[in-house]
Design an enzyme around this catalytic site. Structure first.
Site, mmCIF file in Angstrom:
data_model
loop_
_atom_site.group_PDB
_atom_site.id
_atom_site.type_symbol
_atom_site.label_atom_id
_atom_site.label_comp_id
_atom_site.label_asym_id
_atom_site.label_seq_id
_atom_site.Cartn_x
_atom_site.Cartn_y
_atom_site.Cartn_z
ATOM 1 C CB ILE A 3 0.368 -7.632 0.421
ATOM 2 C CG1 ILE A 3 1.382 -8.467 1.385
ATOM 3 C CG2 ILE A 3 1.212 -7.134 -0.988
ATOM 4 C CD1 ILE A 3 1.492 -9.787 0.745
ATOM 5 C CB CYS A 4 -4.095 -5.358 -1.381
ATOM 6 S SG CYS A 4 -4.384 -6.977 -1.854
ATOM 7 N N PRO A 5 -2.816 -2.728 0.306
ATOM 8 C CG PRO A 5 -2.861 -2.172 2.523
ATOM 9 C CD PRO A 5 -3.125 -3.240 1.440
ATOM 10 C CD GLU A 44 0.290 -5.647 -4.700
ATOM 11 O OE1 GLU A 44 1.030 -6.296 -5.321
ATOM 12 O OE2 GLU A 44 -0.892 -5.884 -4.819
ATOM 13 C CB VAL A 45 -3.785 0.043 -3.554
ATOM 14 C CG1 VAL A 45 -4.881 1.358 -3.944
ATOM 15 C CG2 VAL A 45 -4.573 -1.016 -4.228
#
Length: 179
Positions: free
Chosen positions: A46-48, A50-51
């Site tokens: 999920i983090c990529p 958002e980033v």
């Protein structure tokens, strides 16, 4: 977790910015507002999203005089490798190895040994004016974060789903006839 009205804990941490490693201090950020978001770690599912989402919206945040800064437990070299893999990230990725900054903001998950997914918006005095956190399986909305920055900057009463081109809502103050 810290809340609106609390002073933002300062930081001076290693980071990846552009294609180099460096350091960043909160006191060195000269924008009117700071969007500081914590995420669990690089090279995850999920983090990529958002980033990269914040990267794609960085000009909109800059137009609102807001800087974007991301924080995870990964070291600066890992951030650099990940940012290259993502096609480049145009804002700092702070390295909070050990989680001291996440702990200071009250968003360190001791069991998982990483930061929770949390967002803090800081005003020009570096006071927290907005914060939100979620479980690690739910990504945050970049467009909602931008909407909140715009609402905060408007200085008006802004209801749910308010947009900059909508009319402000005046607060309803009960008078004698409404009691």
């Amino acid at each position: 977790m810290l809340k609106p009205g609390d002073t933002a804990p300062p930081f001076d941490l290693p980071c990846a910015i552009g294609d180099r490693a460096g350091r960043l201090r909160l006191s060195a950020i000269d924008s009117e507002m700071v969007v500081l978001f914590f995420y669990p770690h690089d090279f995850s599912f999920i983090c990529p999203t958002e980033v990269v989402g914040f990267h794609n919206s960085r000009e909109a945040f800059a137009a609102e005089r807001a800087s974007v800064v991301a924080v995870s437990i990964d070291d600066a070299q890992t951030h650099l490798r990940w940012a290259r893999e993502l096609g480049g990230i145009g804002y700092p990725l702070l390295s909070d190895q050990g989680g001291a900054l996440a702990r200071a903001y009250g968003v360190f998950d001791e069991g998982a040994e990483k930061a929770m997914r949390a967002t803090f918006i800081l005003d020009s005095k570096r006071t927290i004016v907005y914060c939100v956190a979620s479980t690690v399986n739910v990504g945050r909305s970049v467009s909602e974060t931008l909407r909140v920055v715009r609402a905060l900057r408007s200085g008006r009463m802004c209801p749910a789903d308010w947009q900059p081109d909508s009319n402000p809502v005046s607060p309803i103050i009960p008078g004698p006839s409404s009691r």
